[in-house]
Design a protein around this motif. Structure first.
Motif, PDB file in Angstrom:
ATOM      1  N   GLY A 312       0.843  -1.181   0.000  1.00  0.00           N
ATOM      2  CA  GLY A 312       0.000   0.000   0.000  1.00  0.00           C
ATOM      3  C   GLY A 312       0.883   1.238   0.000  1.00  0.00           C
ATOM      4  N   SER A 313       0.565   2.212  -0.850  1.00  0.00           N
ATOM      5  CA  SER A 313       1.430   3.394  -0.959  1.00  0.00           C
ATOM      6  C   SER A 313       1.438   4.218   0.333  1.00  0.00           C
ATOM      7  CB  SER A 313       0.984   4.270  -2.128  1.00  0.00           C
ATOM      8  OG  SER A 313      -0.311   4.811  -1.880  1.00  0.00           O
ATOM      9  N   LEU A 314       0.401   4.063   1.167  1.00  0.00           N
ATOM     10  CA  LEU A 314       0.310   4.825   2.418  1.00  0.00           C
ATOM     11  C   LEU A 314       0.645   3.980   3.641  1.00  0.00           C
ATOM     12  CD1 LEU A 314      -3.068   6.685   1.656  1.00  0.00           C
ATOM     13  CD2 LEU A 314      -0.733   7.452   1.177  1.00  0.00           C
ATOM     14  N   SER A 315       1.169   2.789   3.423  1.00  0.00           N
ATOM     15  CA  SER A 315       1.406   1.865   4.531  1.00  0.00           C
ATOM     16  C   SER A 315       2.635   2.251   5.349  1.00  0.00           C
ATOM     17  CB  SER A 315       1.593   0.449   3.996  1.00  0.00           C
ATOM     18  OG  SER A 315       1.946  -0.440   5.040  1.00  0.00           O
ATOM     19  N   TRP A 316       2.646   1.801   6.599  1.00  0.00           N
ATOM     20  CA  TRP A 316       3.832   1.970   7.440  1.00  0.00           C
ATOM     21  C   TRP A 316       4.909   0.931   7.111  1.00  0.00           C
ATOM     22  CZ3 TRP A 316       4.785  -2.274  10.597  1.00  0.00           C
ATOM     23  CH2 TRP A 316       3.703  -3.134  10.848  1.00  0.00           C
TER      24      TRP A 316
END
Length: 366
Positions: A312-316
C-alpha cells in the motif's frame, strides 16, 4: 476431496475450550460462540458457494477453513483444474477480513482461507518462546493443513505476518507453491542500526509515513505484555477500545456494514486466550521487526518460483524492501506493485484494484 474426509469436522462440532482462561468470560464479554456469530454475519455477504469446516491436524489441533467456489460454474470440474489460491491473514486477523475479496477471486478458481493456528476460531495451543521454534510451529501447521485437504499445489498469498509465514513455508515446501504473493509483508527488513548525527543527508531514505497511532500505542506495551493484552485487560471496555484505536476498520467496510460488525469481529478474534499472539511475540524483536528477518533468507527460495510483492502506498511497511528482494533474487521472477491510496490493509482499502492485481497474477499460473 476424498483424502480430506477423515480430517473434516462439521462446524457444528463442539467449540474448543479456552483452557486455563475459563474464569475470564465473566470479566471479558467474549466467547468462541460470540466470535462465531460475528463471523457468520460477515460471511453472509458472500455470493459464491462457501464450504466451511474445521480441518483437524494429526496432533488434533483444528484449523478453521473456508473454501469459496464460483456459483455460476456449470460443473465443479470447470474449476477443478485451476490451481487454488490460498490466502493467509495477518496478525490479529481471521477469515472474515477477506470479505471484500472472496467473491471476486473465487470466480475463476477455488479460494481457500483459514484462521492461522492460534488465531480466530482455530485451536489455540501453547507456542514456544524460541523464535525459530515458534515459526516452525506455524509453518508445520500450514503444511499439515495442506496435506489434510489433499492440495497438491497452490498459489500462496500472505498479508503482513501471513506474508512472513508464507515465505517461510515456500522455502521449506517449494514444490507446493506455484506463485508466492506477499501483501505488505511483515518481518522482512533488518532492523536499522541507530545512525550517528553525522550521517547527514541519509534522512531522505527513511520511510515517509510514520507508524499510525495504534501501532505506537501497541508498541509501548509490547515489551511488557503480549501485544493485545490491553484489549483483554480492559474487560467490558475492550470492544470500545478496539473501536477507539481502530476506527479505520469500521470505515473500510462501511459499505457492507453500517454498525460495529467488523470491530466486534476483530475484538472477538483477539479477546480470546492468547496463543498465536504468543508465537508472534516470540518471533518479534519489537512490533515492527522480526528476530529472524526474512530478507536474510529469501535467497533460499527456489530461483524458479515467481514472487509478487504488493504494498500500500500509504502503509507503514517500507516498500523499498521489495526492491531489496528483487536485487537478492537476481534473474528470478520477482515484481513489486504499489497500490495507490492504500494503507497496510491493502485488500480492504482498495479491494477492486487489489482483486484485479491478484487475479492477473493468478492467471499467469493457469
Amino acid at each position: 476431496m476424498s483424502p480430506a474426509n477423515a480430517a473434516m469436522q462439521d462446524e457444528t462440532d463442539t467449540e474448543p475450550t479456552s483452557g486455563n482462561w475459563s474464569w475470564w468470560p465473566s470479566w471479558r464479554p467474549t466467547s468462541m460462540s460470540l466470535l462465531k456469530s460475528a463471523e457468520a454475519k460477515i460471511l453472509a455477504c458472500i455470493q459464491n458457494n462457501v464450504w466451511s469446516r474445521f480441518v483437524t491436524l494429526p496432533n488434533q489441533n483444528r484449523i478453521w477453513t473456508l473454501k469459496v467456489t464460483n456459483k455460476t460454474a456449470l460443473k465443479y470440474k470447470d474449476q477443478a483444474d485451476q490451481t487454488p489460491l490460498v490466502m493467509i491473514h495477518g496478525f490479529g486477523g481471521g477469515v472474515g477480513l477477506w470479505i471484500r475479496n472472496l467473491d471476486a477471486l473465487s470466480n475463476s478458481r477455488p479460494v481457500y482461507v483459514f484462521d492461522l493456528l492460534g488465531f480466530g476460531r482455530s485451536s489455540r495451543p501453547s507456542f514456544p518462546s524460541d523464535s525459530s521454534l515458534a515459526e516452525e510451529q506455524f509453518v508445520s501447521s500450514i503444511e499439515q493443513w495442506r496435506q489434510s485437504l489433499g492440495l497438491e499445489r497452490m498459489i500462496l498469498l500472505g498479508h503482513s505476518l501471513g506474508g512472513y509465514l508464507a515465505t517461510s513455508y515456500t522455502i521449506q515446501y517449494p514444490e507446493r507453491v506455484s506463485h508466492l504473493i506477499l501483501v505488505d509483508a511483515w518481518g522482512f527488513p533488518e532492523r536499522p542500526q541507530p545512525q550517528s548525527q553525522e550521517s547527514g543527508g541519509q534522512g531522505s531514505q527513511l520511510k515517509r509515513v510514520s507508524p499510525p497511532r495504534w501501532v505506537k500505542a501497541l508498541a509501548s506495551v509490547f515489551s511488557l505484555f503480549n501485544p493485545l493484552a490491553v484489549i483483554r485487560a480492559a474487560g467490558p471496555w475492550g470492544p470500545g477500545l478496539v473501536n477507539r484505536f481502530r476506527p479505520d476498520f469500521k470505515r473500510k467496510f462501511e459499505d457492507l456494514f453500517d454498525d460495529d460488525t467488523m470491530t466486534q469481529y476483530i475484538y472477538h478474534c483477539n479477546a480470546q486466550s492468547p496463543s498465536g499472539e504468543v508465537g508472534f511475540k516470540a518471533m518479534s524483536e519489537s512490533l515492527g521487526w522480526a528476530k529472524r528477518p526474512m530478507v536474510q533468507r529469501v535467497n533460499l527460495l527456489p530461483p524458479s518460483t515467481p514472487v509478487s510483492m504488493l504494498y500500500g502506498s500509504l502503509s507503514w511497511v517500507d516498500s523499498s524492501t521489495g526492491n531489496t528482494v528483487i536485487q537478492i533474487r537476481g534473474k528470478s521472477p520477482t515484481s513489486v506493485t504499489l497500490i495507490e491510496d492504500a494503507s497496510h490493509h491493502v485488500y480492504a482499502d482498495q479491494p477492486e484494484e487489489f482483486n484485479r492485481v491478484v487475479e492477473n497474477i493468478c492467471n499467469t499460473v493457469d
